[in-house]
Design a protein around this motif. Structure first.
Motif, PDB file in Angstrom:
ATOM      1  N   ASN A   1     -29.533  57.859 -39.806  1.00 14.63           N
ATOM      2  CA  ASN A   1     -29.322  58.234 -41.085  1.00 14.63           C
ATOM      3  C   ASN A   1     -29.156  59.506 -41.868  1.00 14.63           C
ATOM      4  OD1 ASN A   1     -31.605  55.907 -41.628  1.00 14.63           O
ATOM      5  ND2 ASN A   1     -32.104  57.396 -39.916  1.00 14.63           N
ATOM      6  N   LEU A   2     -27.475  59.244 -41.618  1.00 17.61           N
ATOM      7  CA  LEU A   2     -26.844  60.785 -41.761  1.00 17.61           C
ATOM      8  C   LEU A   2     -26.506  60.238 -43.280  1.00 17.61           C
ATOM      9  CD1 LEU A   2     -24.037  61.486 -39.455  1.00 17.61           C
ATOM     10  CD2 LEU A   2     -25.525  63.293 -40.123  1.00 17.61           C
ATOM     11  N   TRP A   3     -26.313  59.446 -44.193  1.00 22.46           N
ATOM     12  CA  TRP A   3     -25.926  59.246 -45.635  1.00 22.46           C
ATOM     13  C   TRP A   3     -27.779  60.447 -46.200  1.00 22.46           C
ATOM     14  CZ3 TRP A   3     -30.090  56.558 -48.239  1.00 22.46           C
ATOM     15  CH2 TRP A   3     -31.171  55.781 -46.732  1.00 22.46           C
ATOM     16  N   LYS A   4     -28.704  59.964 -45.947  1.00 20.71           N
ATOM     17  CA  LYS A   4     -29.996  60.665 -45.955  1.00 20.71           C
ATOM     18  C   LYS A   4     -30.072  62.367 -46.052  1.00 20.71           C
ATOM     19  CE  LYS A   4     -33.014  56.630 -44.662  1.00 20.71           C
ATOM     20  NZ  LYS A   4     -34.687  56.690 -44.132  1.00 20.71           N
ATOM     21  N   LEU A   5     -28.901  62.508 -44.893  1.00 20.42           N
ATOM     22  CA  LEU A   5     -28.508  64.010 -45.064  1.00 20.42           C
ATOM     23  C   LEU A   5     -28.342  64.531 -46.458  1.00 20.42           C
ATOM     24  CD1 LEU A   5     -28.377  64.916 -41.943  1.00 20.42           C
ATOM     25  CD2 LEU A   5     -30.418  64.927 -42.664  1.00 20.42           C
ATOM     26  N   ASP A   6     -27.874  63.923 -47.189  1.00 21.53           N
ATOM     27  CA  ASP A   6     -27.679  64.298 -48.850  1.00 21.53           C
ATOM     28  C   ASP A   6     -26.620  64.768 -48.466  1.00 21.53           C
ATOM     29  OD1 ASP A   6     -27.271  63.351 -51.065  1.00 21.53           O
ATOM     30  OD2 ASP A   6     -29.416  64.229 -51.978  1.00 21.53           O
ATOM     31  N   SER A   7     -25.666  64.411 -47.794  1.00 18.98           N
ATOM     32  CA  SER A   7     -24.143  66.400 -47.513  1.00 18.98           C
ATOM     33  C   SER A   7     -23.170  65.382 -47.955  1.00 18.98           C
ATOM     34  CB  SER A   7     -24.146  65.442 -46.110  1.00 18.98           C
ATOM     35  OG  SER A   7     -23.507  64.779 -45.663  1.00 18.98           O
ATOM     36  N   LEU A   8     -23.170  64.489 -49.163  1.00 20.59           N
ATOM     37  CA  LEU A   8     -21.776  63.653 -50.388  1.00 20.59           C
ATOM     38  C   LEU A   8     -22.525  64.540 -51.190  1.00 20.59           C
ATOM     39  CD1 LEU A   8     -21.074  60.653 -48.753  1.00 20.59           C
ATOM     40  CD2 LEU A   8     -20.136  62.333 -47.949  1.00 20.59           C
ATOM     41  N   ARG A   9     -23.576  64.961 -51.837  1.00 23.02           N
ATOM     42  CA  ARG A   9     -24.085  65.258 -53.046  1.00 23.02           C
ATOM     43  C   ARG A   9     -23.933  66.748 -53.102  1.00 23.02           C
ATOM     44  NH1 ARG A   9     -28.581  62.914 -56.068  1.00 23.02           N
ATOM     45  NH2 ARG A   9     -29.728  62.552 -54.326  1.00 23.02           N
ATOM     46  N   THR A  10     -23.506  68.190 -54.072  1.00 23.17           N
ATOM     47  CA  THR A  10     -24.094  69.455 -54.071  1.00 23.17           C
ATOM     48  C   THR A  10     -25.509  69.775 -54.005  1.00 23.17           C
ATOM     49  OG1 THR A  10     -23.759  69.448 -56.080  1.00 23.17           O
ATOM     50  CG2 THR A  10     -21.169  69.735 -54.447  1.00 23.17           C
ATOM     51  N   VAL A  11     -25.594  70.360 -53.802  1.00 20.91           N
ATOM     52  CA  VAL A  11     -27.461  71.395 -54.430  1.00 20.91           C
ATOM     53  C   VAL A  11     -27.632  70.854 -55.785  1.00 20.91           C
ATOM     54  CG1 VAL A  11     -28.715  73.029 -54.308  1.00 20.91           C
ATOM     55  CG2 VAL A  11     -27.619  72.881 -52.075  1.00 20.91           C
ATOM     56  N   HIS A  12     -26.101  70.867 -56.849  1.00 15.40           N
ATOM     57  CA  HIS A  12     -26.776  71.463 -58.152  1.00 15.40           C
ATOM     58  C   HIS A  12     -27.142  69.830 -58.527  1.00 15.40           C
ATOM     59  CE1 HIS A  12     -26.952  71.871 -61.727  1.00 15.40           C
ATOM     60  NE2 HIS A  12     -25.969  71.408 -62.132  1.00 15.40           N
ATOM     61  N   ARG A  13     -25.850  69.298 -58.075  1.00 13.86           N
ATOM     62  CA  ARG A  13     -25.589  67.782 -58.445  1.00 13.86           C
ATOM     63  C   ARG A  13     -26.901  66.819 -57.978  1.00 13.86           C
ATOM     64  NH1 ARG A  13     -21.836  64.188 -59.665  1.00 13.86           N
ATOM     65  NH2 ARG A  13     -20.324  66.349 -60.213  1.00 13.86           N
ATOM     66  N   ALA A  14     -27.273  66.848 -56.968  1.00 18.12           N
ATOM     67  CA  ALA A  14     -28.874  66.988 -56.480  1.00 18.12           C
ATOM     68  C   ALA A  14     -29.635  67.056 -57.132  1.00 18.12           C
ATOM     69  CB  ALA A  14     -29.043  66.669 -55.196  1.00 18.12           C
ATOM     70  N   ASN A  15     -30.279  68.281 -57.852  1.00 18.59           N
ATOM     71  CA  ASN A  15     -31.343  68.774 -58.539  1.00 18.59           C
ATOM     72  C   ASN A  15     -31.360  68.047 -59.493  1.00 18.59           C
ATOM     73  OD1 ASN A  15     -31.342  70.106 -55.974  1.00 18.59           O
ATOM     74  ND2 ASN A  15     -31.328  72.122 -56.534  1.00 18.59           N
ATOM     75  N   THR A  16     -30.218  68.316 -60.400  1.00 19.25           N
ATOM     76  CA  THR A  16     -29.723  67.400 -61.562  1.00 19.25           C
ATOM     77  C   THR A  16     -30.723  66.210 -61.197  1.00 19.25           C
ATOM     78  OG1 THR A  16     -27.795  67.465 -61.433  1.00 19.25           O
ATOM     79  CG2 THR A  16     -28.773  69.648 -62.323  1.00 19.25           C
ATOM     80  N   SER A  17     -29.747  65.595 -60.524  1.00 22.14           N
ATOM     81  CA  SER A  17     -30.405  64.014 -60.399  1.00 22.14           C
ATOM     82  C   SER A  17     -32.082  63.970 -59.887  1.00 22.14           C
ATOM     83  CB  SER A  17     -30.004  63.529 -59.024  1.00 22.14           C
ATOM     84  OG  SER A  17     -30.883  63.377 -58.277  1.00 22.14           O
ATOM     85  N   PHE A  18     -33.051  64.561 -59.933  1.00 16.73           N
ATOM     86  CA  PHE A  18     -34.463  65.028 -60.028  1.00 16.73           C
ATOM     87  C   PHE A  18     -35.028  65.433 -61.045  1.00 16.73           C
ATOM     88  CE2 PHE A  18     -33.018  64.050 -54.827  1.00 16.73           C
ATOM     89  CZ  PHE A  18     -34.539  63.868 -55.044  1.00 16.73           C
ATOM     90  N   PHE A  19     -34.221  66.281 -61.786  1.00 12.48           N
ATOM     91  CA  PHE A  19     -34.674  67.573 -62.950  1.00 12.48           C
ATOM     92  C   PHE A  19     -33.766  67.605 -64.064  1.00 12.48           C
ATOM     93  CE2 PHE A  19     -36.530  69.133 -58.924  1.00 12.48           C
ATOM     94  CZ  PHE A  19     -37.592  69.246 -58.985  1.00 12.48           C
TER      95      PHE A  19
END
Ligand SMILES: Cc1cc2nc3c(=O)[nH]c(=O)nc-3n(C[C@H](O)[C@H](O)[C@H](O)COP(=O)(O)OP(=O)(O)OC[C@H]3O[C@@H](n4cnc5c(N)ncnc54)[C@H](O)[C@@H]3O)c2cc1C
Length: 495
Positions: free
Chosen positions: A163-181
């Motif tokens: 499940n490596l892909w679920k660790l979200d390592s391909l996006r940056t922290v900021h990119r992931a956070n802007t996808s939520f908020f």
């Protein structure tokens, strides 16, 4: 077993944890600390009736600490008191928004929904995502040595690999956070957790979004008597386990022949040991203790980007000057991206810094004279790269005072009664950490977690590493875990 002898270099939290556990296996352990006291970065300062913790202020994952005591038949409660905080932190924004991160998740979600444009449901979804990363990765990345093949056979690891892909390592922290908020204040709030390991949210992989789970779903804690009680208690625990503590003894060399560790050099005397655990910074260990500048590991580690450092002002402050403060407080900058560009690219202290204020006298009045408060005021600072720290300190102090005055609406300068300052250079000199970085190498790349120093050296037989610059990284729970991983490896390979 008692005929095996082990030297631990350094009495930081990682070294102490390793000492307690290794001695628990019946091995004769000597711990060498260059200062007259243990603790390393977790230290304390007394000034005009005020007491300050000089390093860590926030305790997370207290079960790691509790299990260290329990595993040798002791109860941590006999040494100090760990209390959960009702408020993780108070956030102050340049637009005057104030958000309290309540420990109660319903209260926190309500706070976000009331003060921002985000919904409670969105926060819930985010914290569940963060929990998912922890569930998948903690076993592999935090509790074991990812460099040992056997780790991958152990429970949980195959699941993580699938499940490596679920660790979200391909996006940056900021990119992931802007996808939520969408609300930038909430994005900034969650981006901030990347600084818990000295990294840049605009570069670090979103796997680091594991950290909000640790705080919001598992809790944040204080040690009532002060964080410094942790190393003090571990020192006592180590002695109870039979560890001999050698304070004021600086290790000069790790002696080896044919890549086999033979002992250490202290005061020009060679003391033989079967194996050695270095709690000293990894770069310093290679350069100063092994005199190894050329091996692949030494070169590789030296060239990895260090984590950020800190500029800390310890202020005795007249009490009640701000009724708004919680124990932990963040006064945010107006341009977070610019701030991290200054820290990591230009390597200067931010012109508009995010200011952290920690006030332990709010829960332990003994930390300040009656009617006063002890303010630990910190900004993230670049690692030491030969900057003019006197200039950086003076300029930063003015900016910090301005930020506090404008966001808390007080005249702080008139209320500071005494002061002490710690720069990245001081951190480097006092704890031997490479360039004063606080957490070893930064996590500003996808591969950083795999680049950290492994806990058992492949090159030098009988050499082990623990502490913030080795796997799994910096921060109280992780360095305690590095001590555990180190001791587990010793048990497997030395006994
Ligand atoms: C300002 C600041 C704020 C922080 N805030 C937090 C926080 O809120 N929460 C959190 O969890 N963590 C925080 N941290 C990080 C945390 O303090 C560290 O990750 C942790 O304490 C490091 O432990 P360590 O085992 O790596 O040892 P270190 O603390 O690095 O200690 C290493 C020890 O080895 C000794 N040594 C080195 N070389 C030799 C030698 N040759 N001979 C003998 N002795 C030697 C040094 O004197 C030192 O005592 C903070 C750190 C700092 C500086």
């Amino acid at each position: 077993m008692a005929d095996k002898r082990c030297a631990i270099i350094g009495g930081g939290l990682g070294g102490l944890a390793a000492a307690v556990r290794i001695a628990g296996y019946g091995i004769a352990v000597d711990l060498y600390e260059q200062h007259d006291h243990v603790g390393g970065k977790a230290n304390e300062l007394h000034m005009e009736g005020f007491r300050f913790d000089t390093g860590p202020s926030l305790l997370t994952m207290p079960f790691v600490l509790e299990s260290l005591f329990a595993d040798v038949g002791e109860d941590v409660r006999n040494y100090f008191t760990i209390n959960p905080l009702a408020q993780h932190c108070k956030y102050f924004y340049p637009d005057s928004t104030e958000i309290t991160a309540f420990a109660d998740s319903d209260d926190f979600m309500r706070e976000i929904a009331t003060k921002t444009t985000e919904s409670a449901a969105n926060v819930k979804k985010y914290l569940s995502y963060s929990k998912g990363i922890y569930g998948l990765s903690a076993d592999l990345f935090l509790f074991n040595d990812i460099h040992e093949f056997s780790t991958y056979r152990e429970q949980g690891s195959p699941k993580t690999l699938l499940n490596l892909w679920k660790l979200d390592s391909l996006r940056t922290v900021h990119r992931a956070n802007t996808s939520f908020f969408r609300d930038p204040r909430v994005v900034q709030l969650f981006d901030r957790y990347t600084t818990y390991n000295g990294s840049n949210p605009y570069k670090a992989p979103a796997t680091l979004n594991i950290i909000p789970h640790v705080e919001y779903n598992m809790g944040s804690f204080i040690v009532r008597e002060g964080i410094y009680r942790i190393p003090q208690a571990l020192g006592k625990l180590a002695e109870k386990q039979g560890v001999t503590m050698h304070t004021n003894r600086r290790v000069e060399r790790i002696v080896h022949a044919n890549k086999q560790v033979q002992g250490i050099l202290v005061d020009s005397e060679m003391i033989p040991y079967d194996f050695v655990c270095s709690n000293a910074d990894v770069v310093t260990t290679y350069r100063d203790l092994l005199k190894d500048e050329t091996s692949r590991d030494a070169k590789r580690y030296r060239h990895l980007e260090p984590s950020s450092s800190a500029l800390v002002f310890f202020w005795g402050v007249r009490g009640g000057v701000s009724k708004k403060l919680s124990v932990h407080n963040i006064l945010f900058s107006s341009d977070y991206k610019e701030e991290f560009g200054e820290l990591f690219d230009r390597k200067v202290c931010p012109r508009d810094p995010t200011v952290y204020i920690y006030c332990s006298s709010l829960f332990n009045p003994a930390d300040a004279p009656k009617g006063n408060e002890n303010w630990f005021v910190m900004i993230n600072a670049p690692y030491d790269d030969g900057q003019d720290w006197e200039h950086e300190t003076q300029e930063s102090r003015k900016r910090i005072v301005h930020k506090i005055d404008s966001l808390l609406h007080i005249d702080i300068e008139r209320n500071v009664t005494c002061e002490r300052i710690t720069t990245p250079q001081d951190i480097a000199v006092q704890t031997m950490s490479h360039r004063g970085s606080i957490y070893g190498i930064s996590s500003n790349s996808r591969t950083a977690a795999f680049m950290r120093q492994r806990n058992r050296s492949k090159r030098y037989r009988g050499l082990y590493f623990c502490g913030g610059s080795a796997h799994p990284g910096g921060g109280i729970p992780l360095v305690l875990l590095s001590g555990k991983i180190c001791a587990d490896l010793v048990k497997r390979f030395e006994l």
